[in-house]
Design an enzyme around this catalytic site. Structure first.
Site, short mmCIF file in Angstrom:
data_model
loop_
_atom_site.label_atom_id
_atom_site.label_comp_id
_atom_site.label_asym_id
_atom_site.label_seq_id
_atom_site.Cartn_x
_atom_site.Cartn_y
_atom_site.Cartn_z
N LYS A 127 27.78 14.60 27.51
CA LYS A 127 29.01 14.25 26.78
C LYS A 127 28.81 12.96 25.99
O LYS A 127 29.10 12.91 24.79
CB LYS A 127 30.17 14.06 27.78
CG LYS A 127 31.40 13.37 27.19
CD LYS A 127 32.51 13.24 28.20
CE LYS A 127 32.62 11.91 28.90
NZ LYS A 127 32.99 10.76 28.08
N ASN A 128 28.31 11.95 26.67
CA ASN A 128 28.23 10.63 26.03
C ASN A 128 27.15 10.57 24.95
O ASN A 128 27.19 9.67 24.10
CB ASN A 128 27.99 9.53 27.07
CG ASN A 128 29.23 9.27 27.91
OD1 ASN A 128 30.28 9.84 27.63
ND2 ASN A 128 29.12 8.43 28.92
N ARG A 155 38.58 7.27 23.70
CA ARG A 155 37.99 6.04 23.16
C ARG A 155 36.88 6.36 22.16
O ARG A 155 36.60 5.57 21.26
CB ARG A 155 37.43 5.22 24.33
CG ARG A 155 36.91 3.87 23.89
CD ARG A 155 36.64 2.99 25.05
NE ARG A 155 35.85 1.84 24.69
CZ ARG A 155 36.34 0.66 24.33
NH1 ARG A 155 37.63 0.47 24.29
NH2 ARG A 155 35.54 -0.34 24.02
N CYS A 192 39.86 6.89 29.26
CA CYS A 192 40.21 6.76 30.68
C CYS A 192 40.74 5.35 30.94
O CYS A 192 40.22 4.37 30.40
CB CYS A 192 38.99 7.01 31.55
SG CYS A 192 38.67 8.75 31.83
N ARG A 206 39.20 -2.39 28.43
CA ARG A 206 38.38 -1.81 27.38
C ARG A 206 38.68 -2.37 25.98
O ARG A 206 39.12 -1.66 25.08
CB ARG A 206 38.48 -0.28 27.40
CG ARG A 206 38.18 0.30 28.76
CD ARG A 206 38.08 1.78 28.76
NE ARG A 206 36.73 2.24 28.44
CZ ARG A 206 36.36 3.51 28.49
NH1 ARG A 206 37.23 4.43 28.82
NH2 ARG A 206 35.13 3.87 28.20
N PRO A 207 38.45 -3.65 25.80
CA PRO A 207 38.70 -4.26 24.49
C PRO A 207 37.68 -3.77 23.46
O PRO A 207 36.67 -3.15 23.83
CB PRO A 207 38.52 -5.75 24.76
CG PRO A 207 37.62 -5.83 25.94
CD PRO A 207 37.87 -4.60 26.77
N ILE A 208 37.94 -4.07 22.17
CA ILE A 208 36.97 -3.68 21.14
C ILE A 208 36.47 -4.90 20.37
O ILE A 208 36.01 -4.79 19.25
CB ILE A 208 37.54 -2.59 20.19
CG1 ILE A 208 38.78 -3.11 19.42
CG2 ILE A 208 37.89 -1.33 20.93
CD1 ILE A 208 39.16 -2.19 18.26
N ASP A 233 29.48 5.30 35.87
CA ASP A 233 30.05 6.65 35.83
C ASP A 233 29.74 7.46 37.09
O ASP A 233 30.30 8.53 37.29
CB ASP A 233 29.55 7.40 34.59
CG ASP A 233 30.22 6.90 33.32
OD1 ASP A 233 31.16 6.10 33.42
OD2 ASP A 233 29.80 7.32 32.22
N ILE A 283 31.10 -3.19 35.88
CA ILE A 283 31.25 -2.87 34.45
C ILE A 283 32.73 -2.81 34.04
O ILE A 283 33.13 -3.41 33.06
CB ILE A 283 30.56 -1.53 34.09
CG1 ILE A 283 29.15 -1.46 34.69
CG2 ILE A 283 30.54 -1.32 32.56
CD1 ILE A 283 28.14 -2.44 34.13
N ARG A 328 37.62 16.91 30.63
CA ARG A 328 37.15 16.05 29.54
C ARG A 328 35.62 15.97 29.52
O ARG A 328 35.03 15.77 28.46
CB ARG A 328 37.69 14.62 29.72
CG ARG A 328 39.17 14.47 29.42
CD ARG A 328 39.55 13.02 29.36
NE ARG A 328 38.59 12.32 28.51
CZ ARG A 328 38.36 11.02 28.53
NH1 ARG A 328 39.03 10.26 29.35
NH2 ARG A 328 37.48 10.46 27.74
C1 UD1 Z 1 30.40 4.08 27.50
C2 UD1 Z 1 30.54 5.46 28.10
C3 UD1 Z 1 31.21 5.37 29.47
C4 UD1 Z 1 30.41 4.42 30.36
C5 UD1 Z 1 30.22 3.06 29.66
C6 UD1 Z 1 29.32 2.11 30.45
C7 UD1 Z 1 30.78 6.90 26.17
C8 UD1 Z 1 31.65 7.80 25.38
N1 UD1 Z 1 31.35 6.28 27.23
O1 UD1 Z 1 31.71 3.56 27.32
O2 UD1 Z 1 31.21 6.67 30.05
O3 UD1 Z 1 31.12 4.23 31.56
O4 UD1 Z 1 29.63 3.25 28.36
O5 UD1 Z 1 28.09 2.71 30.69
O6 UD1 Z 1 29.61 6.76 25.89
N2 UD1 Z 1 33.50 -4.39 26.29
C9 UD1 Z 1 34.07 -5.54 25.75
N3 UD1 Z 1 34.28 -5.58 24.40
C10 UD1 Z 1 33.92 -4.55 23.57
C11 UD1 Z 1 33.32 -3.39 24.13
C12 UD1 Z 1 33.11 -3.34 25.50
O7 UD1 Z 1 34.39 -6.47 26.46
O8 UD1 Z 1 34.14 -4.65 22.36
C13 UD1 Z 1 33.28 -4.33 27.75
C14 UD1 Z 1 34.02 -3.16 28.41
O9 UD1 Z 1 35.36 -3.50 28.69
C15 UD1 Z 1 33.19 -2.96 29.65
C16 UD1 Z 1 31.76 -3.28 29.17
O10 UD1 Z 1 31.91 -4.05 27.98
O11 UD1 Z 1 33.56 -3.86 30.63
C17 UD1 Z 1 30.91 -2.08 28.85
O12 UD1 Z 1 31.60 -1.24 27.95
P1 UD1 Z 1 30.85 -0.27 26.95
O13 UD1 Z 1 29.39 -0.25 27.27
O14 UD1 Z 1 31.26 -0.60 25.56
O15 UD1 Z 1 31.47 1.14 27.35
P2 UD1 Z 1 31.97 2.28 26.41
O16 UD1 Z 1 31.10 2.37 25.20
O17 UD1 Z 1 33.44 2.19 26.24
#
Ligand code: UD1
Length: 422
Positions: free
Chosen positions: A27-28, A97, A121, A126-128, A310, A332, A403
């Protein structure tokens, strides 16, 4: 895929797993490959995409952007020639997301994009911010108005980006954006997850020049255009891991094909230490469990190649029926113990130590109950707990599990388990 929002799984636990299974595509890995299709005006064929809700939602977003999608057998032919720069469908982006992945490809193709905060989820805040700051580093102008974020990449320039956390999504967004950005972009401290490497391989097979994916530094040399390709995403290490943990919980013997063993090295090491018998040949994992397992001790999630967040939920389910105490530390996401209260309904003995740490004291068996899935991986862990418990358990909110798990009940039924959808 046919499913209804109110679907639930009815599970009669107590059977062992026997048989052979071929693991679905990841999926990812598949989600960013889909958004990256916008980077070329030529046709792309994606083979063996998983039949899961997140992929269906992603395809719906793409159709609304004007992308033509034809399904022939196991192949999806993606034609982005007439894609247009619109806002990503609000309702759909709130549900997942991964809609965020379109940012990199849309900005590259159309030089502008507009976004609402994406959903997914509810496993943490989950900030960006890292996505935003990375685009800013590449000279993309960003404005906020009401609920929307506007991006303008007319004057984008390559740069060196240092990620404070190796974010999977941020790394994948930069890869998509920078592969067509003239000059050299580097990412220091990128995510090293296999899904990031798969995206880089996919883009390179379309003509991109990305070096170092899977290491601590990725270098991207911008090219003028990308061309069409036929590509198969890697196997889903999390689904393979879920099946392995199911065998550890229920017993039996299973042969797992397309199980990407090297990507599940941490899990395989742990399950072997606990007493599961594991043989690996190429991409095939043969796993059996006869006797009671040894105590787990401690599980701590980490960025790849550490233990994946995960798979934390399914290890939590396993630890509820494994002798001794298990400490589970989630490093994480800050809200990834949603299943604790549901597992407690089944008699699990779990104590919260802090917001990111729990202690589980194994019980000899759980008892059946009606439980509610609240996120994808947590939902899968409830299914495993039910499969290992004699009697009938109901897992509500099957749509969370849909999902990410392709026809989960069929896969498990094929492996001698008693589960049906209602
Ligand atoms: C992806 C995976 C998810 C997996 C995660 C960690 C997909 C679709 N999803 O999610 O299944 O659990 O990687 O392996 O591929 N963070 C920030 N700021 C940001 C972005 C992230 O602080 O702008 C933080 C997140 O809150 C989290 C950490 O960084 O604590 C890791 O997040 P990230 O690796 O970005 O996860 P996703 O890409 O959302």
């Amino acid at each position: 895929m046919k499913y209804k929002k109110q679907d639930k799984f009815i599970i009669n636990g107590g059977n062992k797993l026997f048989g052979e299974i071929s693991i679905q595509s990841s999926k990812n890995a598949s989600l960013p490959l889909l958004s990256a299709c916008l980077l070329t005006t030529e046709k792309v064929t994606l083979q063996n995409l998983p039949d899961i809700l997140d992929i269906h939602n992603m395809l719906s977003i793409m159709r609304k952007l004007g992308v033509k999608i034809k399904k022939e057998g196991n192949n999806h032919q993606i034609d982005s020639l007439n894609a247009s720069c619109k806002q990503i469908d609000c309702k759909l982006s709130k549900t997942m997301r991964s809609s965020l992945f379109f940012l990199g490809s849309m900005l590259s193709r159309f030089k502008s994009a507009m976004l609402t905060m994406p959903g997914g989820c509810k496993i943490g805040e989950r900030p960006i911010d890292m996505h935003i700051s990375s685009f800013k580093k590449l000279n993309v102008k960003i404005d906020y108005f009401n609920d929307y974020i506007y991006f303008d990449a007319q004057h984008a320039k390559p740069n060196k980006i240092k990620l404070k956390i190796p974010s999977v999504g941020a790394t994948e967004n930069i890869l998509q954006f920078a592969c067509l950005l003239k000059g050299k972009t580097t990412i220091i401290n990128p995510a090293k997850e296999p899904e990031v490497v798969d995206l880089a391989n996919f883009l390179n097979s379309m003509g991109a020049k990305i070096l170092g994916a899977g290491t601590n530094k990725i270098t991207i040399y911008g090219v003028n255009s990308l061309h069409g390709v036929a590509y198969t995403p890697i196997g889903d290490r999390i689904v393979a891991g879920t099946i392995m943990v199911a065998v550890a919980m229920c017993g039996g013997k299973v042969i797992i094909k397309n199980g990407v063993p090297e990507q599940n090295a941490k899990l395989i090491e742990i399950l072997s230490k606990l007493g599961c018998k594991i043989k690996i040949k190429y991409d095939i994992i043969e796993l059996s469990k006869d006797d009671a397992l040894l105590p787990i001790g401690k599980i701590e999630t980490a960025y790849y190649p550490g233990f994946p967040t995960d798979l934390q939920s399914v290890m939590l389910a396993l630890s509820t029926i494994t002798a001794g105490k298990t400490r589970i530390i989630e490093n994480i996401f800050e809200n990834r113990f949603l299943t604790v209260k549901e597992l407690k309904k089944m008699g699990a003995n779990i104590n919260c130590v802090s917001s990111n740490e729990i202690e589980v004291v194994g019980v000899t068996h759980l008892h059946p109950a009606t439980v509610v899935a609240e996120d994808l991986r947590g939902g899968a862990s409830l299914v495993l707990a039910a499969l290992a418990t004699k009697g009938q358990t109901v897992v509500k909110n099957a749509h969370f599990i849909d999902r990410g798990y392709d026809h989960f009940e069929d896969v498990l039924t094929q492996l001698n388990l008693n589960i049906r959808r209602q």
